[in-house]
Each structure stands twice: as C-alpha cells, then as structure tokens.
Write a protein that holds these residues in place. Structure first.
Motif, PDB file in Angstrom:
ATOM      1  N   UNK A   1      19.077 -67.384 -64.376  1.00 29.91           N
ATOM      2  CA  UNK A   1      19.277 -67.432 -62.566  1.00 29.91           C
ATOM      3  C   UNK A   1      19.726 -66.295 -62.761  1.00 29.91           C
ATOM      4  N   UNK A   2      19.275 -65.366 -61.156  1.00 26.48           N
ATOM      5  CA  UNK A   2      19.917 -64.732 -60.369  1.00 26.48           C
ATOM      6  C   UNK A   2      21.489 -64.485 -60.106  1.00 26.48           C
ATOM      7  N   UNK A   3      21.864 -65.658 -60.790  1.00 24.04           N
ATOM      8  CA  UNK A   3      23.784 -65.107 -60.473  1.00 24.04           C
ATOM      9  C   UNK A   3      24.369 -65.092 -61.654  1.00 24.04           C
ATOM     10  N   UNK A   4      23.435 -64.418 -62.432  1.00 20.87           N
ATOM     11  CA  UNK A   4      24.204 -63.675 -63.817  1.00 20.87           C
ATOM     12  C   UNK A   4      23.998 -62.195 -62.949  1.00 20.87           C
ATOM     13  N   UNK A   5      24.818 -61.572 -63.619  1.00 21.14           N
ATOM     14  CA  UNK A   5      24.836 -60.569 -62.949  1.00 21.14           C
ATOM     15  C   UNK A   5      24.717 -59.663 -64.450  1.00 21.14           C
ATOM     16  N   UNK A   6      24.948 -59.749 -65.377  1.00 22.70           N
ATOM     17  CA  UNK A   6      25.186 -59.180 -66.805  1.00 22.70           C
ATOM     18  C   UNK A   6      25.325 -59.868 -68.347  1.00 22.70           C
ATOM     19  N   UNK A   7      24.856 -59.230 -68.874  1.00 24.17           N
ATOM     20  CA  UNK A   7      25.577 -60.137 -70.289  1.00 24.17           C
ATOM     21  C   UNK A   7      26.299 -58.585 -71.323  1.00 24.17           C
TER      22      UNK A   7
ATOM     23  N   UNK B   1      35.671 -60.235 -61.308  1.00 19.60           N
ATOM     24  CA  UNK B   1      35.400 -60.059 -62.629  1.00 19.60           C
ATOM     25  C   UNK B   1      35.919 -61.073 -62.911  1.00 19.60           C
ATOM     26  N   UNK B   2      34.502 -61.845 -63.326  1.00 21.39           N
ATOM     27  CA  UNK B   2      34.339 -63.124 -63.489  1.00 21.39           C
ATOM     28  C   UNK B   2      33.718 -63.085 -65.281  1.00 21.39           C
ATOM     29  N   UNK B   3      34.199 -63.354 -66.228  1.00 20.92           N
ATOM     30  CA  UNK B   3      33.407 -63.127 -67.399  1.00 20.92           C
ATOM     31  C   UNK B   3      33.743 -64.498 -68.148  1.00 20.92           C
TER      32      UNK B   3
ATOM     33  N   UNK C   1      32.327 -56.920 -77.303  1.00 22.28           N
ATOM     34  CA  UNK C   1      32.612 -57.029 -75.649  1.00 22.28           C
ATOM     35  C   UNK C   1      33.949 -56.398 -75.028  1.00 22.28           C
ATOM     36  N   UNK C   2      34.944 -56.022 -76.638  1.00 22.18           N
ATOM     37  CA  UNK C   2      36.568 -56.161 -75.992  1.00 22.18           C
ATOM     38  C   UNK C   2      36.940 -55.068 -74.667  1.00 22.18           C
ATOM     39  N   UNK C   3      35.760 -53.377 -75.219  1.00 19.92           N
ATOM     40  CA  UNK C   3      36.137 -52.934 -74.788  1.00 19.92           C
ATOM     41  C   UNK C   3      35.042 -52.376 -73.800  1.00 19.92           C
ATOM     42  N   UNK C   4      33.729 -53.463 -74.003  1.00 16.90           N
ATOM     43  CA  UNK C   4      32.805 -53.688 -72.950  1.00 16.90           C
ATOM     44  C   UNK C   4      33.457 -54.251 -71.307  1.00 16.90           C
ATOM     45  N   UNK C   5      34.004 -55.098 -71.603  1.00 21.72           N
ATOM     46  CA  UNK C   5      34.313 -55.670 -69.723  1.00 21.72           C
ATOM     47  C   UNK C   5      35.630 -54.288 -69.612  1.00 21.72           C
TER      48      UNK C   5
ATOM     49  N   UNK D   1      30.844 -63.047 -54.199  1.00 17.60           N
ATOM     50  CA  UNK D   1      31.291 -60.924 -54.075  1.00 17.60           C
ATOM     51  C   UNK D   1      31.609 -61.137 -55.401  1.00 17.60           C
ATOM     52  N   UNK D   2      31.696 -61.825 -56.555  1.00 20.64           N
ATOM     53  CA  UNK D   2      32.647 -61.455 -57.740  1.00 20.64           C
ATOM     54  C   UNK D   2      31.149 -61.163 -58.875  1.00 20.64           C
ATOM     55  N   UNK D   3      31.635 -60.301 -59.654  1.00 18.34           N
ATOM     56  CA  UNK D   3      31.040 -59.635 -60.677  1.00 18.34           C
ATOM     57  C   UNK D   3      30.525 -60.903 -62.081  1.00 18.34           C
ATOM     58  N   UNK D   4      29.906 -60.924 -62.002  1.00 15.83           N
ATOM     59  CA  UNK D   4      29.534 -62.513 -63.270  1.00 15.83           C
ATOM     60  C   UNK D   4      29.004 -61.505 -64.686  1.00 15.83           C
ATOM     61  N   UNK D   5      29.919 -62.355 -65.666  1.00 16.57           N
ATOM     62  CA  UNK D   5      29.011 -62.073 -66.737  1.00 16.57           C
ATOM     63  C   UNK D   5      29.068 -62.581 -67.892  1.00 16.57           C
TER      64      UNK D   5
END
Length: 485
Positions: free
Chosen positions: A123-129, A76-78, A134-138, A102-106
């Motif tokens: 960009x298609x490289x961004x998996x999520x916003x 996971x990459x934030x 966002x403390x508990x979201x992440x 394979x990492x999830x990028x947010x």
C-alpha cells in the motif's frame, strides 16, 4: 509531537505480541502489547505526547479506533502487525491515512521486519517500516518529524517516498536496556491491564522483558531471527528487581509477573542474582518465565524461593533425531531430569511439543504423547510447527515444497485460531491439526491430570481460577470442533 501507538482490531481477542500470533481459544489468553508499550514509553520519555489504543483487548471496532485517533490528531501513527493479520493491518493503516492524510504511518513487528520491501509494496499509505526492535527507531523518528529533520537520517527504517522504496542505515541493538522505562509503568498509565489474561498465569498479571534475544539456534523461533538477534542482551539485576518493587507498590492488585524473555535463564548467574535480590529485599511477588532443560535443581529451588511459581519449556519432541534437525540442542533425558527437578523444587511446568517438524511422523507424535503423560506436568500444549517469514523453518518449508500457500491470511482460521500452512512427506495440515487437538484434549482430560488439578485448586485458589477459566475455554473448543466436524 503527538504519536498514536495502535494495536488494530482483527478477529476478536487476537494477540499480535505472541510468538505465534492468534486467538488461542483453548485458554482465553490475550497478550499485553509489550513492544508497543516499550516504544510508547521511550517516545514519551523523549518529550512527546503518546496514546496507546489496543483494540483487541478493549473490544474496539475500527470505527472506534478511528474516532479515538481523530480526537487525538497524531502526527505519527505506529501500527502493530503480525503475519496472519498483515493484510488487515495494512487496511487499517489505509483507513487511518484517509482520515488523517498528513500523519506519518509506520508499521512495526516481526512480519514487516522480515519482509520490509514486500510489506511497503502492499500500500502507498504506508510511509515506513521499522526493522527489528523499534523503541529508539520510533523515538528518533518522532524527534526528526518534530524538528523537520530528514527522516533518512533515522536508522532502522525502510521508507516509501514518492513511490520509491529505500532503507536507512541499520539500527544497532540496544545495549543498555536499563535506559528503557519500566513497561509496567506504561501499562499503568496507558492501558487497562485487567483486560489481559494468560492461561498459565494468575490473574491479573503483567508481562515484562528482562532480556532481549536468545543465544540458542532453534530453527523455528521468530523473535530471535527477525527482531532481537541471537545475542542475549540483559537488564541489570538491580533494574529488574526495581521494577518488581514498582509493581508491588503501585499495582498492588497484580497477582503475578510474566517474564517474557525467550530464555530467562540464558545467563544463569544473572538469573540467580535476580532471585537472591528478590529474596534479600523480601519482595513477595509471584512470577514465571521460560527456561531450557539445562537449569539445575539448585537454581530451580532458588527460583522457587524467590517467588517463581511456574516455568514454560519447549520440549518440542521426545525424538533425538527430530530435536537435532531443529537445532534444539537438548535431549529427552535432560527433559525427564528437568521435570523431576522442577517438581522437587515445587515449580509448576507448562510444556510444549511440536508436530510437523523435519523428521517428524505419526509414530513419533504417538511417542511424544506417551512422553507427555510420563512427564505429567501442570499443562501441555501440542501444536503444529508455525512457519513465519524470516525464520529457518519458513525457508525449510518453502525450499522443500512443503509450504502450501503464501497468502499470509491463511496462517489463522476464520475464527482467528492457529492454522497449519505446510505439509510433510507423511502428514497433511489437517492431519497435524487433528493430532494436536486430539492429544491436547486427551492429555488434559485424563483422570490422573484432573485429580492433580483438583488438589492444586484446593491448595491454591488462584491456580484453581486460571485452571477453571482455561478448562472452560478448552471445553468450548471441543464442543465447537465436534459441531463443525
């Protein structure tokens, strides 16, 4: 689950966490990545392995960041963002995804919170916003990814899956802020905190949050409108004082704590309780915070006794009509009383005035400068209105045809310093920037002001050091501006 929290490189010592993200050349300031650190701490507390990479503070190139990321191998990459840096941040995310597909990028921050779908479309490289705080979201996202659970069940996300953009259910604001880890503990473990500097703070310093949101209705503030809401949620006085004790014991070289609440005194009784507890427990730690002009003398005196050295305040204008148009909820007479009371209490004041707000004019700016001289506070910042997506100020500028560009990279200049991207009926962006630079320079180079700072430096070497460093950066800015002019 391994999670990397990244403040990517962008135009040198760029402060994304600032309410007005930029490279503030006049002071040398660079903010700690507060929100990344809070989220990293919450994610680590849930049992995940985390790192924080702060490129602007550690002077890292994108190649340096990629090397560290590849060495850590996160799932996971934030990535932290801001309006001026958003295109660069998306590009940084694409480079990370190229190395670790394979990492999830947010992406996180005020800008994607205000424009989640538009940001995903970059960009298609961004998996999520992550929308909002966002403390508990992440944390919940890391839990879901580790367990192989559906990420659609994680609240507070805008997702991009197979070319389809969707949102999960909204995330409720955190009510029990005492559950969060001490951000100072996260700094100690994951950052080189001596790399950070605020022009108004003693060095070294730390930034903490004791409450989120702001109940005021000011039309320009980006965090209450896009991130925290206009409801003030607080940590208990006991929890705040415990963090002061932690800093005092575990980070003994820290000279000051900067409380980053939008308005620390929004709950005046809680503020008094914190002060009384600091006094009772004999915690001798210098600190400062942002307040409004409604703070009375007795409270200011109590704050000073508890260690408060300085307060920041947004005066914004000396003109009542202008104040009313920006929903400020205060008046110039309150400002004069406040400045007098703060001086009487022994508290320094950092004041702010805006240029280019509704109803503003060159004449009013001249009145504002006279107002600033009359107040003669410790430091003064005169700056153009910054219009950020998600704020009423941005809507006002756009709806009235004042917004000159929607290329967000234009929100700062090439050197990363603040730019102005709107006009008014009377002033162009260049005129506003010139007025702000001129009045700021003139304010801080007055003989009366320089004499005050000399006396202050003799009485307090720590204040003398920060003034010298800020002054040197101001001189360099003046010289650079004149060469360019």
């Amino acid at each position: 689950m391994k999670a990397a929290f990244i403040n990517p490189p962008f135009k040198g010592r760029f402060s994304r966490t600032s309410r007005s993200p930029a490279v503030p050349h006049a002071s040398g300031t660079i903010y700690l990545p507060i929100w990344l650190a809070y989220a990293a701490g919450s994610t680590e507390k849930a049992g995940h392995e985390v790192i924080i990479i702060d490129a602007p503070a550690d002077d890292l190139s994108m190649d340096d960041v990629l090397e560290r990321v590849k060495g850590f191998k996160p799932e996971l990459v934030v990535v932290d963002t801001s309006t001026p840096s958003i295109y660069s941040d998306v590009n940084s995310t694409e480079k990370i995804k190229k190395e670790l597909p394979e990492c999830f990028a947010i992406l996180v921050g005020t800008h994607p919170s205000a424009l989640p779908e538009e940001t995903l479309e970059l960009s298609a490289s961004i998996d999520a916003i992550a929308i909002g705080e966002y403390d508990y979201t992440i944390r919940d996202l890391a839990d879901a990814l580790a367990a192989g659970s559906p990420i659609d069940d994680v609240a507070g996300l805008a997702l991009q899956q197979n070319g389809v953009i969707s949102r999960t259910k909204p995330r409720e604001k955190i009510e029990n802020l005492d559950e969060l880890p001490f951000v100072s503990e996260v700094y100690k473990k994951h950052l080189t905190y001596r790399n950070y500097f605020l022009g108004t703070a003693k060095y070294p310093m730390l930034q903490i949050i004791t409450g989120r949101g702001c109940p005021q209705q000011c039309f320009y503030c980006v965090y209450p409108q896009t991130f925290h809401s206009r409801r003030y949620r607080t940590r208990s006085a006991e929890n705040v004082v415990a963090e002061f004790e932690y800093v005092k014991k575990n980070l003994p070289d820290v000279k000051e704590i900067r409380i980053e609440d939008d308005t620390f005194t929004a709950d005046i009784e809680r503020a008094k309780k914190i002060c009384n507890m600091l006094i009772e427990r004999k915690i001798k730690m210098s600190w400062y915070c942002d307040v409004r002009s409604d703070v009375d003398y007795e409270t200011l005196k109590l704050m000073r006794k508890a260690g408060c050295r300085l307060v920041g305040i947004g005066f914004e204008s000396s003109n009542q009509h202008v104040l009313d148009l920006m929903n400020k909820g205060s008046n110039a007479q309150m400002y004069y009383r406040f400045a007098k009371d703060a001086k009487r209490a022994g508290i320094l004041v950092h004041g702010n005035v805006m240029c280019g707000t509704p109803g503003d004019s060159r004449k009013i700016q001249e009145e504002n400068y006279k107002f600033a001289k009359k107040l003669n506070v410790d430091s003064f910042q005169i700056y153009p209105l910054y219009v950020y997506p998600g704020t009423e100020a941005y809507t006002w500028a756009k709806d009235n045809g004042y917004l000159l560009t929607e290329d967000f990279s234009k929100w700062v200049k090439e050197d990363g310093s603040h730019n102005c991207v709107h006009r008014t009926d009377e002033m162009s962006p260049d005129e506003m920037l010139a007025l702000c630079d001129d009045y700021t320079r003139r304010y801080h180079l007055r003989p009366r002001y320089l004499g005050m700072k000399l006396v202050q430096a003799i009485r307090s070497p720590g204040d003398g050091y920060r003034s010298l460093k800020s002054g040197w950066n101001l001189i360099k800015k003046i010289v650079r501006s004149r060469r360019q002019g």
